[in-house]
Design an enzyme around this catalytic site. Structure first.
Site, PDB file in Angstrom:
ATOM      1  N   HIS A  62       6.429  -6.280  -7.444  1.00 19.76           N
ATOM      2  CA  HIS A  62       7.490  -7.271  -7.651  1.00 19.76           C
ATOM      3  C   HIS A  62       6.988  -8.697  -7.437  1.00 19.76           C
ATOM      4  CE1 HIS A  62       8.757  -8.055  -3.395  1.00 19.76           C
ATOM      5  NE2 HIS A  62       8.412  -6.812  -3.194  1.00 19.76           N
ATOM      6  N   ASP A 165       4.146 -10.083   0.607  1.00 17.08           N
ATOM      7  CA  ASP A 165       5.189  -9.210   0.057  1.00 17.08           C
ATOM      8  C   ASP A 165       5.815  -9.927  -1.136  1.00 17.08           C
ATOM      9  OD1 ASP A 165       7.380  -7.633  -0.472  1.00 17.08           O
ATOM     10  OD2 ASP A 165       8.338  -7.929   1.460  1.00 17.08           O
ATOM     11  N   GLU A 195      13.441  -7.723  -6.746  1.00 19.03           N
ATOM     12  CA  GLU A 195      13.306  -6.505  -5.941  1.00 19.03           C
ATOM     13  C   GLU A 195      13.974  -6.685  -4.584  1.00 19.03           C
ATOM     14  OE1 GLU A 195      11.224  -3.716  -3.056  1.00 19.03           O
ATOM     15  OE2 GLU A 195      11.484  -5.865  -2.986  1.00 19.03           O
ATOM     16  N   GLU A 196      13.826  -7.875  -4.025  1.00 15.73           N
ATOM     17  CA  GLU A 196      14.302  -8.131  -2.657  1.00 15.73           C
ATOM     18  C   GLU A 196      15.821  -8.112  -2.540  1.00 15.73           C
ATOM     19  OE1 GLU A 196      12.484  -8.107  -0.157  1.00 15.73           O
ATOM     20  OE2 GLU A 196      10.471  -8.768  -0.693  1.00 15.73           O
ATOM     21  N   ASP A 218       3.335  -2.037  -3.201  1.00 16.44           N
ATOM     22  CA  ASP A 218       4.122  -2.928  -2.349  1.00 16.44           C
ATOM     23  C   ASP A 218       3.543  -2.897  -0.937  1.00 16.44           C
ATOM     24  OD1 ASP A 218       6.142  -4.671  -1.533  1.00 16.44           O
ATOM     25  OD2 ASP A 218       7.722  -3.555  -2.546  1.00 16.44           O
ATOM     26  N   HIS A 303       8.231 -10.376   5.868  1.00 16.59           N
ATOM     27  CA  HIS A 303       9.374 -11.307   5.763  1.00 16.59           C
ATOM     28  C   HIS A 303       9.296 -12.440   6.771  1.00 16.59           C
ATOM     29  CE1 HIS A 303      12.267  -8.756   3.095  1.00 16.59           C
ATOM     30  NE2 HIS A 303      11.019  -8.728   2.682  1.00 16.59           N
TER      31      HIS A 303
END
Lengths: 330, 345
Positions: A62, A165, A195-196, A218, A303
């Site tokens: 992603h 990420d 995607e998130e 990922d 994140h």
């Protein structure tokens, strides 16, 4: 490889605003594939014809990252924001953020907020404007920002960056396309959007590709200090996903990736993630379904603005994906 | 009824933890021998069997029951031959201590969940909610022996041979939703000598307990014109919420009214039951039914779906209780509803 990673981590790419990164990826992968197109949602689909065109492999990474959207500008020029994706307010606070037009701001937390009360509604962006009118010259409601790009070399072949990420997944997919000496089946490298915010881009793209086999690339949580019940270690090699909260991977794919890792002496480990989902799920469920799995890059502090990974793991993931592309499933 | 009991025992024992249904698929095919014109197994762990009615341009009726069960997968192999596991699907950890499980590794071995005897418990420990992380599975093997048989990701399921209780009640594991698979096969037996007005496709779908995955994909593949989704429903027990009062064991299949089903087909099911004197009960579920019905209903351009449920007690435990008479009545309803589709819906 390192250059690709640096390039991909140099721009913001918040869910729904992936244009800049898409242009970079398109340029990077074009020499190694037969065609590249962008679908209605913004997914980038690169196609490489295989030796056997009876089966299709979809590789997904992603492009998007978590970020913020402007909801309100106060009279004093302070900008209030809401989250796009799984923001951890405490991890993002007191870092610079950048808007698409280059405006820089500082992400702050309302003074005197107790640690347990730090939620997204306590966050604000201070761009230096003294009034709402001044702020509105730079930023308007609905504008998107994200923590400013960063890329730092640590000791021992490890690196820290914002949004590894899933830039690292994009880099691994491009690297595998570059290194693959042959392509066993028709292969679609899909760089997905959104995607998130719920695996949204991979759903329609998987439906248009209709893969027989699918593998997502990922990140996964590695053994950060204080992390309990996580078996994946940083430096422990490519992580072959068994399950996450969105998917139980097909045994066929898990066994195939394991066999390829063993044959090619690629360091590997298994991953069971009890929270968080990946594009693997939407590919597994597209149309009549596909044999789906995921190669995960062990990463710490996911994140946060300083996600940390080990380049040896990244190389292992790239080698494993390359082996899959070259040799297929049989 | 005896035939239903026989099938119930065989289906209950299938090893098919959600996401790992392939382990049980050979046995499913064996149990389904003779029922279908053709069958296939999908990449997402569903078994699809097809019966053609032989008429050109005939519509297709889908019968769905999920074949997967809740369970665990191994997350760590520990010293002393213990296994740590994570749950697959909704499991109440309070029922686990000292219970038996089967570990589906290179060979199938038995294990026992650890428990802490009352003598060793601290004060107040009984009141604290139990967590799966606090438990392990004891296998009796050494770590080295265990590593030969088991790896990370190996599925684990309850071990619980079917027992017969009074008044046609039986208890065992995975009646959610294997008992519905049994009701489908029994219905196919009833239909055998009859002239079918429609083609029948049966999906024993995988992945229901982890997000309706098998039904999502198999329904796409089959592209049916209407569907009967079969699942179990919680029968009333004294401490259950009052709105469940009307779902009774022995009251026949429960027909669901919900936004995830077709009102037209649902009413047809109720009328069919009435016309044929089949005991049945009605249940209203405003939105989500917690079954495959939503996935089937929204497949492709949409599929008119009715949800028929068999009353069950102790859902998601190793001793789910159902009544053979309810299974039989469900089979009759499936059979009559299929035959009634001659006139469409």
């Amino acid at each position: 490889m390192l250059n690709t990673i640096k390039k991909f981590t140099s721009v913001n790419s918040v869910s729904g605003s992936e244009e800049k990164l898409r242009a970079l990826i398109e340029k990077e992968i074009l020499p190694f594939v037969d065609s590249v197109q962008t679908d209605a949602m913004g997914n980038l689909i690169a196609y490489k014809k295989g030796e056997n065109s009876e089966k299709k492999l979809m590789v997904a990474a992603h492009m998007d990252e978590i970020g913020f959207v402007v909801t309100y500008i106060e009279d004093n020029g302070i900008i209030r924001v809401s989250n796009i994706g799984g923001i951890r307010p405490i991890a993002s606070a007191y870092h610079p953020v950048v808007f698409a037009n280059g405006t820089i701001g500082i992400l702050g937390i309302d003074a005197n907020t107790k640690p347990e009360e730090i939620k997204i509604n306590k966050l604000f962006v201070d761009i230096g404007a003294k009034s709402r009118r001044e702020a509105e010259k730079k930023v308007k409601i609905g504008d998107i920002c994200a923590v400013a790009p960063s890329f730092k070399k640590l000791a021992g072949g490890r690196y820290a960056a914002k949004a590894f990420d899933d830039r690292i997944g994009c880099a691994v997919a491009v690297d595998a396309a570059r290194n693959a000496k042959k392509t066993a089946m028709d292969t679609y490298y899909v760089f997905t959007v959104q995607e998130e915010v719920g695996l949204r881009g991979s759903k329609p793209s998987a439906f248009s590709v209709m893969p027989d086999y699918a593998v997502a690339i990922d990140v996964t949580t590695a053994d950060a200090p204080g992390e309990k019940g996580v078996s994946v270690t940083l430096g422990g090699g490519a992580a072959i996903k068994i399950k996450d909260s969105s998917v139980i991977c097909s045994k066929v794919m898990v066994d195939r990736l394991t066999a390829l890792a063993k044959e090619n002496n690629i360091k590997h480990q298994y991953e069971i993630l009890t929270a968080g989902g990946t594009d693997t799920a939407s590919m597994q469920l597209a149309g009549a379904g596909s044999v789906a799995g995921c190669i995960s890059i062990p990463t710490r502090y996911i994140h946060s603005p300083v996600e940390v990974l080990d380049m040896a793991d990244v190389k292992a993931c790239s080698q494993l994906l390359t082996a899959l592309i070259e040799n297929g499933i049989e | 009824m005896e035939r239903i009991f026989e099938l119930a025992c065989a289906f209950s024992e299938l090893p098919a933890v959600s996401g790992q249904e392939h382990i049980g698929m050979e046995r499913v095919a064996e149990l389904c021998k003779g029922y279908f014109d053709s069958y296939e197994v999908t990449s997402v762990g569903s078994f699809i069997g097809r019966i053609s009615c032989g008429k050109a341009g005939a519509k297709t009726l889908l019968l769905d029951a999920h074949i997967d069960e809740i369970g665990f997968i191994v997350s760590e192999i520990c010293e002393g031959g213990f296994l740590k596991v994570v749950n697959i699907g909704g499991i109440d950890p309070r029922i686990l201590p000292a219970s038996e499980v089967l570990i589906y590794g290179k060979k199938t071995i038995t294990g026992i969940f650890t428990s802490k005897p009352p003598h060793l418990q601290e004060k107040d420990e009984l009141e604290k909610p139990m967590k799966l992380e606090d438990l392990a599975i004891d296998t009796g093997y050494s770590k080295e022996q265990l590593e030969e048989i088991v790896s990370i990701g190996t599925p684990v399921g309850y071990r619980s041979p079917v027992v017969r209780l009074q008044n046609n009640a039986i208890a065992g594991k995975s009646f959610d939703d294997r008992i519905c698979a049994v009701s489908i096969l029994r219905a196919l037996e009833m239909l055998k000598e009859k002239e079918l007005p429609v083609n029948i496709a049966v999906q024993f779908s995988g992945g229901e307990e982890t997000g309706y995955k098998g039904a999502t994909t198999a329904s796409y593949q089959i592209a049916p014109d209407f569907a009967i989704c079969l699942d179990v429903t919680n029968a009333y027990v004294p401490d259950a919420p009052a709105y469940r009062k009307d779902i009774k064991m022995g009251g026949g299949p429960s027909i669901s009214f919900s936004a995830q089903t077709s009102r037209k087909l649902t009413i047809k099911a109720v009328e069919t039951a009435k016309k044929n004197g089949i005991p049945h009960q009605l249940f209203a579920e405003p939105n989500h039914t917690g079954t495959n019905s939503g996935a089937i209903q929204t497949s492709r351009g949409g599929v008119p779906t009715v949800l028929v449920s068999i009353p069950l007690k102790n859902m998601h435990t190793a001793n789910e209780v159902v009544m053979l008479s309810d299974v039989y009545d469900t089979s009759r309803l499936i059979c009559e509803l299929a035959l009634s589709l001659k006139e469409g819906i």
